[in-house]
Design a protein around this motif. Structure first.
Motif, short mmCIF file in Angstrom:
data_model
loop_
_atom_site.label_atom_id
_atom_site.label_comp_id
_atom_site.label_asym_id
_atom_site.label_seq_id
_atom_site.Cartn_x
_atom_site.Cartn_y
_atom_site.Cartn_z
N TRP A 1 0.84 -1.20 0.00
CA TRP A 1 0.00 0.00 0.00
C TRP A 1 0.88 1.25 0.00
O TRP A 1 0.65 2.19 -0.77
CB TRP A 1 -0.92 -0.01 1.21
N THR A 2 1.89 1.27 0.86
CA THR A 2 2.78 2.41 0.96
C THR A 2 3.54 2.63 -0.34
O THR A 2 3.67 3.78 -0.82
CB THR A 2 3.77 2.22 2.12
N ALA A 3 4.06 1.56 -0.92
CA ALA A 3 4.79 1.68 -2.19
C ALA A 3 3.91 2.30 -3.26
O ALA A 3 4.36 3.19 -4.02
CB ALA A 3 5.28 0.31 -2.64
N LYS A 4 2.66 1.87 -3.34
CA LYS A 4 1.74 2.43 -4.33
C LYS A 4 1.53 3.92 -4.09
O LYS A 4 1.65 4.74 -5.02
CB LYS A 4 0.39 1.70 -4.27
N GLU A 5 1.21 4.29 -2.86
CA GLU A 5 0.89 5.67 -2.55
C GLU A 5 2.10 6.60 -2.77
O GLU A 5 1.98 7.68 -3.35
CB GLU A 5 0.41 5.78 -1.10
N VAL A 6 3.26 6.18 -2.29
CA VAL A 6 4.44 7.04 -2.38
C VAL A 6 4.96 7.12 -3.81
O VAL A 6 5.40 8.19 -4.26
CB VAL A 6 5.54 6.55 -1.42
N CYS A 7 4.89 6.03 -4.56
CA CYS A 7 5.32 6.08 -5.96
C CYS A 7 4.37 6.95 -6.79
O CYS A 7 4.81 7.68 -7.69
CB CYS A 7 5.42 4.68 -6.53
N ASN A 8 3.07 6.87 -6.52
CA ASN A 8 2.12 7.75 -7.21
C ASN A 8 2.45 9.22 -6.94
O ASN A 8 2.42 10.06 -7.84
CB ASN A 8 0.69 7.45 -6.78
N TRP A 9 2.77 9.51 -5.67
CA TRP A 9 3.15 10.88 -5.31
C TRP A 9 4.43 11.30 -6.03
O TRP A 9 4.52 12.41 -6.56
CB TRP A 9 3.33 10.98 -3.79
N ALA A 10 5.42 10.41 -6.03
CA ALA A 10 6.71 10.74 -6.64
C ALA A 10 6.58 10.98 -8.14
O ALA A 10 7.21 11.89 -8.70
CB ALA A 10 7.71 9.61 -6.37
N GLN A 11 5.75 10.18 -8.81
CA GLN A 11 5.58 10.35 -10.25
C GLN A 11 4.92 11.69 -10.59
O GLN A 11 5.23 12.30 -11.61
CB GLN A 11 4.75 9.20 -10.83
N LYS A 12 4.05 12.15 -9.73
CA LYS A 12 3.38 13.43 -9.96
C LYS A 12 4.26 14.63 -9.61
O LYS A 12 4.09 15.70 -10.17
CB LYS A 12 2.10 13.49 -9.13
N ASN A 13 5.21 14.43 -8.68
CA ASN A 13 5.89 15.57 -8.10
C ASN A 13 7.40 15.66 -8.34
O ASN A 13 7.94 16.77 -8.38
CB ASN A 13 5.65 15.61 -6.59
N ILE A 14 8.10 14.52 -8.49
CA ILE A 14 9.57 14.64 -8.54
C ILE A 14 10.26 13.86 -9.66
O ILE A 14 11.26 14.34 -10.20
CB ILE A 14 10.20 14.26 -7.18
N TRP A 15 9.80 12.68 -10.01
CA TRP A 15 10.51 11.88 -11.01
C TRP A 15 9.55 11.38 -12.08
O TRP A 15 8.37 11.12 -11.82
CB TRP A 15 11.17 10.66 -10.36
#
Length: 340
Positions: A183-197
């Motif tokens: 769950w955490t991997a999904k949420e944090v990767c979604n955030w990262a794709q939108k915001n940093i990488w």
């Protein structure tokens, strides 16, 4: 003059073509072991090392937030986390962060998907096995059966509107180990794709989550090696090529203890109350890291035949099993992900 203009145009076009074929970003990685009680690595493409370090700091901070929220062992100042719930929710309703509410609601969905084989309310039983792992001794049979009386997921009362949680059974305990990392991997990767990488791969203790493409080139998939549970097999189970996908493995070969010559792994069968013994490992490939995590635990608690039936009726998922004799079996569409 015409010759000079022609030469200039050639140089410009050459530069444009070169910029199209050569990725502008470089690859960087960081490994850390402070979060979720596991060794993790993030690999991403960024403009330079300084930019990566800054982005990594933000990425790590997001992961740390989830680590603290989902921690069942430690308290943190200024927040109610899962330990707070285990300590207080049997006495009163406890207000929590919306991310906890979302995780627990998903845990109830997983319970239905798995027909109870993955149960976030199994903490009273799992806590006895956590002690067993530390002491290398088997839990008392009677204590296991008594603890199992306090695992009814219907006793977990979630008030989404008011963001509160209450346990109808005061002895119920949460343990989200089967779903939290995915769950955490999904949420944090979604955030990262939108915001940093635009392209990255996170390995959160074996929960692999990818987005974008390797080399940040828009075409090359990430290659992920699935480790073999047989320590004599250095070639691994398979190498899969994926992008915007997750690969999650559950196995009996990393977290376990031995007693009287028998191995006891950390994944507990909700029916027998003892470690599952169907397979040595199972890996799931699908877009949703949370679902992949939940399914890998569920499939580990099933026969391979039962697991194949579940994968067949779950859209967008494939799996590979390694049985106790280290034989490998694929679901019908798994070979589509095999690297060339």
């Amino acid at each position: 003059m015409k010759k000079l203009i022609s030469i200039a145009l050639i140089l410009v076009l050459s530069a444009v073509c070169c910029s199209c074929s050569v990725p502008l970003n470089s690859r960087y990685s960081k490994t850390f072991s402070e979060l979720f009680d596991t060794v993790s690595t993030v690999t991403a493409y960024d403009t330079d090392e300084k930019a990566f370090d800054e982005h990594y700091k933000a990425f790590y901070g997001k992961l740390e937030e989830y680590h603290k929220l989902f921690d069942i062992y430690n308290e943190y100042e200024g927040m109610n986390n899962l330990k707070t719930l285990n300590d207080k929710a049997g006495k009163e309703s406890v207000e929590v962060d919306g991310r906890i509410i979302s995780l627990l609601e998903y845990g109830k969905e997983v319970y239905e998907i798995s027909s109870g084989k993955t149960n976030i309310c199994f903490g009273s039983v799992l806590s006895l096995w956590h002690i067993a792992q530390e002491t290398k001794t088997l839990p008392d049979e009677q204590k296991l059966r008594e603890a199992a009386k306090h695992t009814d997921i219907n006793d977990l009362i979630i008030d989404k509107e008011n963001k509160t949680v209450f346990f109808k059974d005061k002895d119920l305990k949460l343990d989200v180990g089967a779903i939290a990392k995915g769950w955490t991997a999904k949420e944090v990767c979604n955030w990262a794709q939108k915001n940093i990488w635009s392209s990255a791969m996170l390995s959160l203790g074996g929960n692999i989550c990818t987005f974008g493409f390797k080399n940040d080139d828009g075409s090359t998939p990430w290659n992920v090696e699935i480790e073999s549970p047989n320590n004599k097999d250095k070639n691994g189970v398979a190498i899969v090529s994926v992008h915007d996908m997750s690969v999650v493995t559950s196995g009996d070969y990393q977290r376990y203890f031995e007693k009287d010559g028998k191995r006891y792994c950390h994944i507990i069968n909700t029916e027998t109350l003892y470690p599952s013994e169907y397979v040595s490992s199972v890996s799931v490939v699908c877009k949703d890291s949370a679902l992949a995590d939940a399914l890998s635990t569920t499939l580990f608690n099933m026969t391979i035949e039962e697991g194949k039936a579940l994968i067949e009726k779950t859209d967008g998922t494939e799996a590979v099993w390694v049985d106790k004799s280290y034989n490998v079996e694929y679901s019908k569409g798994f070979n589509l992900y095999l690297a060339d």
